[in-house]
Design a protein around this motif. Structure first.
Motif, PDB file in Angstrom:
ATOM      1  N   THR A   1      47.518  79.632  33.008  1.00 55.06           N
ATOM      2  CA  THR A   1      46.338  78.877  32.901  1.00 55.06           C
ATOM      3  C   THR A   1      45.898  79.032  31.360  1.00 55.06           C
ATOM      4  OG1 THR A   1      45.584  79.119  35.161  1.00 55.06           O
ATOM      5  CG2 THR A   1      43.978  78.180  33.410  1.00 55.06           C
ATOM      6  N   ARG A   2      45.731  80.169  30.899  1.00 50.95           N
ATOM      7  CA  ARG A   2      45.656  80.749  29.595  1.00 50.95           C
ATOM      8  C   ARG A   2      46.689  80.049  28.534  1.00 50.95           C
ATOM      9  NH1 ARG A   2      41.438  84.140  29.751  1.00 50.95           N
ATOM     10  NH2 ARG A   2      41.329  85.556  31.847  1.00 50.95           N
ATOM     11  N   TYR A   3      47.752  80.152  28.851  1.00 48.94           N
ATOM     12  CA  TYR A   3      49.093  79.758  27.943  1.00 48.94           C
ATOM     13  C   TYR A   3      48.752  78.123  27.986  1.00 48.94           C
ATOM     14  CZ  TYR A   3      53.198  77.037  26.989  1.00 48.94           C
ATOM     15  OH  TYR A   3      54.257  76.201  26.343  1.00 48.94           O
TER      16      TYR A   3
ATOM     17  N   ALA B   1      40.759  70.948  28.544  1.00 56.72           N
ATOM     18  CA  ALA B   1      41.869  71.424  29.464  1.00 56.72           C
ATOM     19  C   ALA B   1      41.663  72.033  30.734  1.00 56.72           C
ATOM     20  CB  ALA B   1      42.695  72.213  28.452  1.00 56.72           C
ATOM     21  N   GLY B   2      42.545  71.479  31.567  1.00 57.34           N
ATOM     22  CA  GLY B   2      42.184  72.023  33.133  1.00 57.34           C
ATOM     23  C   GLY B   2      43.685  72.212  33.575  1.00 57.34           C
ATOM     24  N   VAL B   3      43.666  72.472  34.932  1.00 59.23           N
ATOM     25  CA  VAL B   3      44.815  72.702  35.749  1.00 59.23           C
ATOM     26  C   VAL B   3      44.817  72.189  36.948  1.00 59.23           C
ATOM     27  CG1 VAL B   3      45.369  75.062  34.553  1.00 59.23           C
ATOM     28  CG2 VAL B   3      43.864  74.942  36.913  1.00 59.23           C
ATOM     29  N   MET B   4      46.001  71.859  37.717  1.00 56.02           N
ATOM     30  CA  MET B   4      45.992  71.377  39.128  1.00 56.02           C
ATOM     31  C   MET B   4      46.180  72.539  39.897  1.00 56.02           C
ATOM     32  SD  MET B   4      48.286  67.800  38.926  1.00 56.02           S
ATOM     33  CE  MET B   4      47.542  67.345  40.786  1.00 56.02           C
ATOM     34  N   ILE B   5      45.348  72.561  40.831  1.00 54.49           N
ATOM     35  CA  ILE B   5      45.643  73.724  42.024  1.00 54.49           C
ATOM     36  C   ILE B   5      46.503  73.169  43.265  1.00 54.49           C
ATOM     37  CG2 ILE B   5      44.269  74.986  43.652  1.00 54.49           C
ATOM     38  CD1 ILE B   5      43.603  75.800  40.823  1.00 54.49           C
TER      39      ILE B   5
END
Length: 560
Positions: A391-393, A406-410
């Motif tokens: 996530t940090r990357y 910027a986000g992420v998929m769970i």
């Protein structure tokens, strides 16, 4: 009267007589050909070409997701590896129809063993093989019957070519004996707003002419219904027709609590239709269409042009773009085409992009450039995040290249279990329920033999979603849902009760979900969610949620 259980797609209801789809063609006889190999090869190539052309034309007429599926089938019909295998079998003296059957069967076994995306293609091969053999034998291609009157189609399952081109003036409803909620049949039925119940094993006993009610909302097919049941079903059909013509409003609960309803899109061309159906933005824009079937990654300028078209269609609205989600299960020669024992657990999503960072950098650069010349609320997310470090990357790289949000998929249980720390390292999360269910239940979401386990209603999956919802509240970060679960009207209420702040789905599902949310307040949603969480299995969770939902409606004082 007999009730047959299945999995409903949407909330539709249909009433009509059954027409059974014909069984598959029998296996061609393995006998020596009376023609020479060269002549048999001419026959085989001609039939392959005819079928490929037919599938291309069907795809062009159907459009949308169906177009992609049918074009992929057309490519199968002319795959050089298959053609070469057919030629080898013809050289052994086999007939064209037998050589085609054997070559496709061999290729099918190979793809089935791979699982994942390629495993799903194996089922499509059966349909292509049947069409080619039928053409060789001068028989009608397997397909949907036309009895000359409206009917409910009952089939073992439908090939994508059949589902995509159903005559909706004749086909009142669809019932499949096999399949599950994430099968091609279910996805295309949802996209085309076909009333459908899939995986209804008991439908194998239905015969042509039987009167049935297809009740997708209640996951039922009612055989030989009573006059009263038919009357109730027709009233529900009329009510849905009235609701479909009502003015489109933003998604919200009964008390006015907003729940933005967004669209899942695969290309900018689908934006206009999504907006017409009430999409308040885009919750998942799949960028794979730019990369698949290419021998190189598209350049920054080429990508930027496509992203600008999308963003320009949604001025001032949220548009969530997922960076390339490909890898060993969707091999790309310029990314990663190495064979893997278990592609679903291999080098895919952010893992593949990280290995080839130049591709990710160019995509993020193109997105930031498109954002700079448009005024949508662009948000970019990474697929298949499993760790806080990933996530940090991604967040750092996206920000470095000009992406503001910027986000992420769970989609991986580890990310759901560490959701508060994951959300602490990014701006938002979006839950991909298809993959989250697959990994939670250890059941390949594209494998029919374990389709019963691929159900987002399972309390184990809901518990993980609840963890992410709690993390969203704790961090003040939004948590969206962009998997097929959001398109289930009752499950949508449960997801909101678990903490989802927005829902994204196929545009055709928006109306049903909007109507469902408007029936319940926040307290209702929480109570319905608690009931589902307390159940032991998926079927029990859905039953418990429905019981609480119906009680909430019944207990509500009548409007003044």
């Amino acid at each position: 009267m007999k009730e047959i259980q299945g999995t409903g797609i949407g909330q539709g209801v249909a009433v009509g007589p059954v027409v059974r789809m014909a069984d598959r063609l029998p296996e061609p006889v393995d006998r020596p050909s009376h023609l020479d190999a060269e002549r048999e090869e001419e026959r085989a190539r001609a039939s392959l070409a005819v079928v490929a052309d037919d599938l291309q034309r069907r795809g062009a007429r159907a459009g949308g997701a169906a177009k992609d599926v049918l074009e992929a089938q057309a490519m199968m019909a002319e795959d050089p590896t298959l053609v070469e295998d057919i030629a080898k079998r013809l050289a052994q003296g086999k007939t064209a129809e037998r050589a085609v059957f054997e070559a496709f069967a061999s290729f099918r076994e190979m793809l089935s063993a791979m699982g994942g995306y390629l495993g799903e293609r194996a089922a499509d091969l059966d349909d292509v093989s049947q069409r080619v053999v039928a053409h060789l034998l001068k028989l009608p291609a397997p397909g949907v019957p036309d009895p000359g009157h409206p009917f409910v189609l009952v089939a073992r399952d439908l090939a994508p070519a059949d589902t995509a081109t159903l005559d909706l003036d004749r086909v009142l409803g669809l019932v499949t004996i096999d399949g599950g909620p994430t099968s091609h049949t279910a996805i295309l039925a949802r996209e085309k707003s076909i009333v459908a119940v899939v995986g209804a094993a008991g439908a194998a006993e239905l015969a042509d002419g039987d009167s049935v009610i297809v009740d997708a909302e209640r996951d039922l097919v009612v055989a030989d219904p009573t006059i009263v049941q038919v009357g109730e079903a027709r009233e529900r059909i009329a009510e849905r027709t009235r609701a479909a013509t009502a003015p489109v409003t933003p998604g919200r609960l009964a008390d006015g609590t907003p729940v933005p309803l967004l669209a899942n899109l695969g290309s900018a061309a689908a934006a206009a239709e999504a907006i017409a159906l009430g999409a308040e933005g885009v919750g998942l824009f799949r960028t794979e269409f730019l990369f698949l079937d290419a021998d190189r990654a598209p350049g920054i300028t080429e990508q930027q042009a496509q992203y600008e078209k999308l963003l320009a269609a949604f001025p001032g609205r949220k548009v969530v773009v997922r960076v390339l989600d490909a890898g060993a299960d969707k091999p790309l020669s310029f990314l990663n085409d190495a064979a893997e024992e278990n592609p679903a657990l291999g080098l895919r999503g952010i893992r593949a992009l990280r290995r080839t960072e130049a591709i990710l950098r160019e995509q993020l650069t193109a997105l930031a450039a498109a954002d700079a010349v448009t005024n949508a609320d662009l948000q970019v997310m990474a697929p298949m995040i499993a760790t806080v470090e990933e996530t940090r990357y991604f967040t750092a790289l996206a920000n470095e290249l000009g992406v503001k949000t910027a986000g992420v998929m769970i989609e991986v249980p580890s990310a759901a279990l560490l959701a508060e720390r994951v959300l602490g390292a990014c701006d938002f999360a979006s839950i991909g329920t298809n993959d989250l269910t697959q990994y939670t239940m250890a059941a390949d979401r594209l494998l029919g033999t374990v389709a019963n386990l691929q159900d987002p209603w399972h309390p184990a999956v809901l518990q993980l979603i609840a963890e992410v919802g709690r993390a969203g509240r704790a961090t003040g970060k939004p948590v969206g849902i962009c998997g097929e679960a959001a398109a289930d009207p009752l499950l949508a209420v449960v997801l909101v009760g678990l903490g989802a702040t927005s829902l994204s789905m196929s545009p055709s599902a928006l109306a049903d979900v909007r109507a469902s949310l408007a029936r319940y307040g926040p307290d209702d949603a929480h109570a319905i969610a608690r009931a589902a969480l307390a159940a032991e299995g998926a079927a029990e969770a859905k039953q418990a949620a429905r019981a609480v939902a119906e009680s909430a409606i019944t207990a509500r004082p009548p409007a003044p």
